[in-house]
Design a protein around this motif. Sequence first.
Motif, mmCIF file in Angstrom:
data_model
loop_
_atom_site.group_PDB
_atom_site.id
_atom_site.type_symbol
_atom_site.label_atom_id
_atom_site.label_comp_id
_atom_site.label_asym_id
_atom_site.label_seq_id
_atom_site.Cartn_x
_atom_site.Cartn_y
_atom_site.Cartn_z
ATOM 1 N N THR A 1 111.721 36.821 26.489
ATOM 2 C CA THR A 1 111.942 36.398 27.764
ATOM 3 C C THR A 1 110.569 35.820 28.194
ATOM 4 O OG1 THR A 1 111.002 38.579 28.851
ATOM 5 C CG2 THR A 1 113.289 38.099 28.696
ATOM 6 N N SER A 2 110.656 34.753 28.822
ATOM 7 C CA SER A 2 109.486 33.895 29.265
ATOM 8 C C SER A 2 109.093 34.279 30.693
ATOM 9 C CB SER A 2 109.855 32.354 29.323
ATOM 10 O OG SER A 2 110.474 32.012 30.225
ATOM 11 N N LEU A 3 107.887 33.791 31.088
ATOM 12 C CA LEU A 3 107.246 33.783 32.444
ATOM 13 C C LEU A 3 108.390 33.604 33.266
ATOM 14 C CD1 LEU A 3 104.766 34.974 33.664
ATOM 15 C CD2 LEU A 3 103.807 32.758 33.897
ATOM 16 N N SER A 4 109.147 32.323 33.333
ATOM 17 C CA SER A 4 109.928 31.888 34.118
ATOM 18 C C SER A 4 111.404 32.200 34.136
ATOM 19 C CB SER A 4 109.920 30.276 33.936
ATOM 20 O OG SER A 4 110.465 29.881 32.818
ATOM 21 N N ASN A 5 111.515 33.304 32.962
ATOM 22 C CA ASN A 5 112.818 33.938 32.822
ATOM 23 C C ASN A 5 113.818 32.954 32.183
ATOM 24 O OD1 ASN A 5 112.232 36.664 33.809
ATOM 25 N ND2 ASN A 5 112.792 35.991 35.838
ATOM 26 N N ASP A 6 113.146 31.873 31.499
ATOM 27 C CA ASP A 6 114.238 30.859 31.120
ATOM 28 C C ASP A 6 114.028 31.102 29.700
ATOM 29 O OD1 ASP A 6 114.474 28.849 33.059
ATOM 30 O OD2 ASP A 6 112.741 27.791 32.549
ATOM 31 N N PRO A 7 115.068 31.010 28.809
ATOM 32 C CA PRO A 7 115.533 31.527 27.535
ATOM 33 C C PRO A 7 114.572 30.653 26.696
ATOM 34 C CG PRO A 7 117.330 30.383 28.002
ATOM 35 C CD PRO A 7 116.605 30.223 29.399
ATOM 36 N N VAL A 8 113.930 31.278 25.750
ATOM 37 C CA VAL A 8 113.189 30.479 24.513
ATOM 38 C C VAL A 8 113.981 29.797 23.593
ATOM 39 C CG1 VAL A 8 111.551 30.631 22.869
ATOM 40 C CG2 VAL A 8 111.138 32.210 24.908
ATOM 41 N N GLU A 9 113.769 28.612 23.517
ATOM 42 C CA GLU A 9 114.511 27.681 22.261
ATOM 43 C C GLU A 9 114.534 28.336 20.973
ATOM 44 O OE1 GLU A 9 116.752 25.544 22.862
ATOM 45 O OE2 GLU A 9 116.556 25.518 25.161
ATOM 46 N N TRP A 10 115.589 28.400 20.155
ATOM 47 C CA TRP A 10 115.417 28.847 19.037
ATOM 48 C C TRP A 10 114.575 28.062 18.035
ATOM 49 C CZ3 TRP A 10 115.226 32.263 15.531
ATOM 50 C CH2 TRP A 10 115.228 32.246 14.142
ATOM 51 N N ASN A 11 114.701 26.631 18.240
ATOM 52 C CA ASN A 11 113.970 25.844 17.460
ATOM 53 C C ASN A 11 112.286 25.907 17.611
ATOM 54 O OD1 ASN A 11 116.006 24.364 16.554
ATOM 55 N ND2 ASN A 11 115.728 22.652 18.162
ATOM 56 N N ASP A 12 111.957 26.333 18.757
ATOM 57 C CA ASP A 12 110.506 27.000 19.009
ATOM 58 C C ASP A 12 110.104 28.167 18.152
ATOM 59 O OD1 ASP A 12 109.850 24.823 20.475
ATOM 60 O OD2 ASP A 12 110.334 25.772 22.489
ATOM 61 N N ILE A 13 111.169 29.127 18.274
ATOM 62 C CA ILE A 13 111.172 30.229 17.318
ATOM 63 C C ILE A 13 110.922 30.022 15.936
ATOM 64 C CG2 ILE A 13 112.323 32.682 16.942
ATOM 65 C CD1 ILE A 13 113.518 32.630 19.625
ATOM 66 N N ALA A 14 111.685 29.183 15.670
ATOM 67 C CA ALA A 14 111.657 28.819 14.120
ATOM 68 C C ALA A 14 110.540 28.293 13.755
ATOM 69 C CB ALA A 14 112.869 27.765 13.831
ATOM 70 N N ALA A 15 110.021 27.118 14.781
ATOM 71 C CA ALA A 15 108.699 26.697 14.352
ATOM 72 C C ALA A 15 107.576 27.633 14.423
ATOM 73 C CB ALA A 15 108.430 25.558 15.597
ATOM 74 N N PHE A 16 107.479 28.374 15.445
ATOM 75 C CA PHE A 16 106.483 29.789 15.240
ATOM 76 C C PHE A 16 106.566 30.425 13.929
ATOM 77 C CE2 PHE A 16 106.024 34.293 15.679
ATOM 78 C CZ PHE A 16 104.612 34.443 16.102
#
Length: 275
Positions: free
Chosen positions: A4-19
Motif C-alpha cells: 500500500t502507498s501513502l495515498s492508498n493508491d495501488p503500486v504499479e507492477w511495472n514499478d515493482i518489476a523495476a525495483f
Amino acid sequence: MNITSLSNDPVEWNDIAAFLAIARHGGLSAAAREIGSSAATLGRRMRALERQLNRELFVRQSHGYDLTIDGRRLLADLAPAEAVIARATAPDPQGALPVVRIAAGTWTMLALTDHLTRITGASPDLRLRLLQGEDVLSIPRREASIGFRAKRPTSDGLAARRLRRVTFAPYARADAPDAWIVVRADTRSARWVAERCGAAIAVETDTPRLALDLALNGAGRALLPTFVGDAQAGLGRSGDIIEELTHDQWLVTHNDDRHLPEIRRALNRIADIFG
C-alpha cells in the motif's frame, strides 16, 4: 503480498518489476537494459515509488544503488511473489512448438487423425490440441483456434474457407438386420434417423463414434458421412445419399489469428487434405 502507498493508491507492477531489477543488478544501467528502459527513467520512477511508499529504498552511491533496510525488507516481501510469477509465465516445458487447438465433430476428427503428420509436418513445426465434440466451440472467445462448420459463419471477425461437400448415406454389413442404430445426439444426421426410424431400432447410443463400431459389428445400419462409411472395408451402402443432409464444410478461424504462422500452416495443410 499487499503493498500500500501513502495515498492508498495501488503500486504499479511495472514499478515493482523495476525495483526488483535494480535490486538484482545494484544499479540503473544494467536494470534498464533488462527491462528496456533508460537509466534516467528508472531513476525518476524509483524516486516516485519512494514518495508513494513513504520509504527510502536505496542509498544512491557513485558505484550504484545499495538497498536500505526498508529496501531489503521490500525485496524479501517481493521475492516469493516474483518466483511465483516467473514459474507461471515460464515457456511451455514440453518444447517450443506452438499449439494449435482444432475443434471438430466426431466424423471430421476421425478423418483428421488419419492425416496428423500431414498437418503437423513430417518434422513437426506445430503441436495439435484436438477438441472433439458435437457442441460448436466459440472461435471469437478463443475456445478453439480452428473449427469446422457445416455452413459459412456470419459473425464478424471470422475468416472462413470452403472445404469439401459432405454427404450422408446409410451403411451396414451385408448380414446386418434391417434396423437402425440410433444416435441420441443433437446433430442433423442423428435427428434425421430419430424422426424416421419408427420402431425399427436395433440399438441406441449417445456416442456417434460407437454407432460406427456397432455397424462394423453387424448390429444394424448407421447413417454416416460417406467419407467415413466408404472407407470402411466391412460396410456397404444400404441406401441412397440423403440429399437434405448434404452441405458444404467450412474451415473457420479468427480473422486476427489467420496470419499467425502456425495457424496459417495448419489451415493450408487441412485445406490440402479436405479441400
